[in-house]
Design an enzyme around this catalytic site. Structure first.
Site, PDB file in Angstrom:
ATOM      1  N   GLU A 405      90.707  20.896  40.091  1.00 63.88           N
ATOM      2  CA  GLU A 405      91.653  21.710  40.850  1.00 63.88           C
ATOM      3  C   GLU A 405      92.517  22.654  40.005  1.00 63.88           C
ATOM      4  O   GLU A 405      93.748  22.528  39.959  1.00 63.88           O
ATOM      5  CB  GLU A 405      92.543  20.811  41.707  1.00 63.88           C
ATOM      6  CG  GLU A 405      91.759  20.100  42.788  1.00 63.88           C
ATOM      7  CD  GLU A 405      92.634  19.332  43.774  1.00 63.88           C
ATOM      8  OE1 GLU A 405      93.864  19.241  43.558  1.00 63.88           O
ATOM      9  OE2 GLU A 405      92.078  18.819  44.763  1.00 63.88           O
ATOM     10  N   GLU A 516      85.917  16.476  46.359  1.00 61.98           N
ATOM     11  CA  GLU A 516      86.878  15.617  47.056  1.00 61.98           C
ATOM     12  C   GLU A 516      86.896  15.953  48.538  1.00 61.98           C
ATOM     13  O   GLU A 516      86.936  17.121  48.923  1.00 61.98           O
ATOM     14  CB  GLU A 516      88.298  15.797  46.499  1.00 61.98           C
ATOM     15  CG  GLU A 516      88.507  15.279  45.110  1.00 61.98           C
ATOM     16  CD  GLU A 516      89.969  15.434  44.665  1.00 61.98           C
ATOM     17  OE1 GLU A 516      90.850  15.622  45.538  1.00 61.98           O
ATOM     18  OE2 GLU A 516      90.213  15.385  43.447  1.00 61.98           O
TER      19      GLU A 516
END
Length: 591
Positions: A405, A516
């Protein structure tokens, strides 16, 4: 996972299994010793007793699930049993050492080849280190580039999918075995092999595919139910033809990379692993780095790998932190932390699980941005090169997740990602490299925030085996915090949020992965949306790993593992899709 959500997650201390602390925690020797041509004799330089360990995992000091044994960690044995050295067992067979770990007062020594028989070679027998780097002509295995003597055997790989049945090629006479140096030396075009039913066939072609070998034979297709895994296959004649001999078969070779098509089956007719989990304990405590092991973070013990493998989930994303694997920039990796990571890979391999190594740092090192004066892009590329150098030969590694991320990257993430990917490719040309997107990798926002991620032709080249990674949560702000417990979710919300990413992949002819995705246990509508999402991903051959699983999660509503061990409705959905048939031969939607 957004940084603020991650650091606030509750943590519970879970003790590791006794075996995890007993077997393999400190790497003693990492140098690679080049094999020399086979010689007629070898001098025994040291002989050691094998430890008398008997348990569900050991027979007379010999490991049941991998080719390894345990000896006392004396000064002499540490000096003698090194990676690359050949050892002779009590039955006369000779194997090459692939890894040595010091575990308290003992050494765990791993060797090439099939499992060892503890009843034949274990305690009270001894094992001897040989005085040169090459195997004797009368030994059990041979160095790469030489010809192994008749009698060399190999286990057949446990692959079952649309192309393989118990490691046997369905469409013509062929089988798959580990690509050890000994196997490459023995299983060559022109050599003859004996199958487990006694029939003898000649090898027409052998090719290395990642960590495995596809070996093709003369004659009709063979029966994987009768002759496949767990059977072995033996070389009986080594008059191998030159490697340029004409090919006698027309069957197409196994698709590459082998990590996909040759995966253990996750469903009837399943081609690749499409459903997995994040085992995230080693990424805990990023606000305290490096932190104290067992207090701020932990690697998942064997029970978690076994649990998810038993549930058909053979894919794990394993987060770790840069500051722990390399506490000081531009220095060697921390040996203790590296050993923990390697031990986790060993546990994954034991249970047939493939691992994506995920640097869970949000584009930062000790809070400083990559590409800043304090953390040059070259340092990021360098640490990945060091990591790959240590794990490149581990069979559990599916690929490398460059960065979790990234956010607020000052536009430098494409440059940093390419630098790290190219550094990895100097050592590993085959495994997947997972390239996350900017803006927390949001699938819905991926096209908007990553317009320059694939500007470089190198980042678009399908031969570079790059996979673009996005994350997706269902709550209103896309964060995954799920702050509003009364929120409900439309059945196709997951599909709608991931579709911009999949469309971007298709438009650019690229591969993708959802690193995710998680939903709260209290929302039945979220289970429906998740079910529809996984159907859509399977249709497009896009894998996913659920957030999250592993120790220390307490009663976290997204977790598959809670303190109370209550029923987790998310796991039911994951198991359904892991078992579902797919026709994927590689990561999509590129095909």
């Amino acid at each position: 996972m957004p940084f603020d959500k991650f650091i606030s997650t509750p943590k519970l201390l879970v003790a590791s299994a006794a075996l995890a602390t007993m077997f393999g925690v400190i790497t003693v020797n990492n140098e690679v010793v080049a094999a020399e041509p086979a010689t007629a004799s070898a001098t025994v330089i040291f002989t050691s007793p094998i430890n008398r360990f008997n348990s569900k995992d050991f027979v007379n000091g010999v490991w049941k699930s991998v080719a390894a044994f345990s000896v006392p960690a004396t000064t002499a044995s540490i000096a003698a049993f090194k990676r690359g050295t050949w050892v002779r067992f009590a039955d006369g067979q000779v194997r090459k050492i692939t890894q040595v770990n010091k575990v308290g007062d003992n050494l765990s020594v791993y060797v090439e080849g099939a499992l060892l028989d503890g009843s034949r070679v274990g305690a009270p027998n001894t094992v001897s280190a040989l005085g040169n780097a090459s195997v004797p002509a009368t030994g059990g295995t041979a160095s790469a580039g030489s010809t192994a003597p008749p009698g060399h055997s190999s286990a057949i790989n446990n692959f079952t999918n649309t192309d393989w049945l118990n490691g046997v090629w369905r469409k013509s006479a062929g089988f798959s075995i580990p690509a050890t140096a000994a196997n490459q030396a023995a299983f060559k075009a022109g050599a003859s092999v004996r199958l487990s039913d006694g029939q003898i066939r000649k090898i027409t072609r052998a090719q290395v595919v990642g960590n495995n070998m596809s070996v093709f034979l003369e004659g009709t297709a063979i029966d994987g139910n009768v002759l496949g895994h767990p059977k072995t296959i033996t070389v009986v004649n080594t008059s191998a033809a030159p490697e340029t001999a004409p090919e006698a078969i027309t069957a197409r070779p196994a698709p590459t990379p082998s990590s996909d098509i040759q995966a253990p089956a996750t469903g009837s007719g399943s081609g690749i692993r499409l459903v997995g989990v994040n085992l995230s304990a080693a990424g805990f405590g990023p606000q305290v780095v490096p932190g104290v092991y067992g207090k701020h973070y932990f690697y998942p013990d064997e029970s978690y790998y076994k649990k998810y493998a038993d549930n058909g989930l053979h894919l794990v994303r394993l987060p770790f932190l840069w500051e722990r694997i390399q506490p000081k920039l531009n220095t060697s990796l921390d040996s203790t932390e590296l050993a923990r990571l390697q031990q986790s890979l060993d546990l994954a391999q034991k249970h047939g699980v493939k691992v994506i190594l995920d640097m869970h740092n949000y584009y930062r090192y000790y809070g400083k941005l990559i590409g800043s004066k304090e953390v040059p892009i070259e340092s990021f590329a360098s640490v990945w090169k060091q990591i790959v150098q240590k794990v490149v030969n581990h069979p559990a590694v599916l690929g490398y997740g460059l960065m979790n991320e990234p956010y607020v990257t000052n536009g430098l993430w494409p440059q940093a990602a390419e630098a790290a990917a190219k550094a990895i490719r100097t050592l590993d040309s085959e495994r997947w490299i997972y390239v996350a997107g900017d803006r927390y990798s949001s699938a819905f926002h991926f096209p908007k925030y990553n317009p320059n991620l694939v500007d470089s032709p190198w980042m678009r080249d399908p031969k570079n085996n790059l996979v673009y990674e996005a994350h997706m949560y269902l709550d209103k702000d896309y964060s995954g915090n799920y702050a509003n417990r009364s929120e409900t979710y439309a059945p196709d919300l997951g599909v709608e949020r991931v579709k911009p990413f999949v469309d971007w992949l298709k438009a650019n002819n690229l591969r993708g992965y959802i690193g995710e995705h998680g939903v709260p246990d209290y929302a039945p509508s979220a289970m429906v949306a998740m079910d529809n999402l996984l159907t859509y991903l399977r249709q497009n051959c896009v894998p996913m790993t659920y957030w999250a699983a592993g120790p220390w999660w307490g009663e976290y509503v997204l977790s598959l593992d809670t303190k109370s061990n209550s029923h987790r409705p998310q796991l039911t959905v994951l198991k359904k899709h892991a078992a579902a048939t797919n026709n994927c031969t590689s990561i999509g939607p590129l095909r």
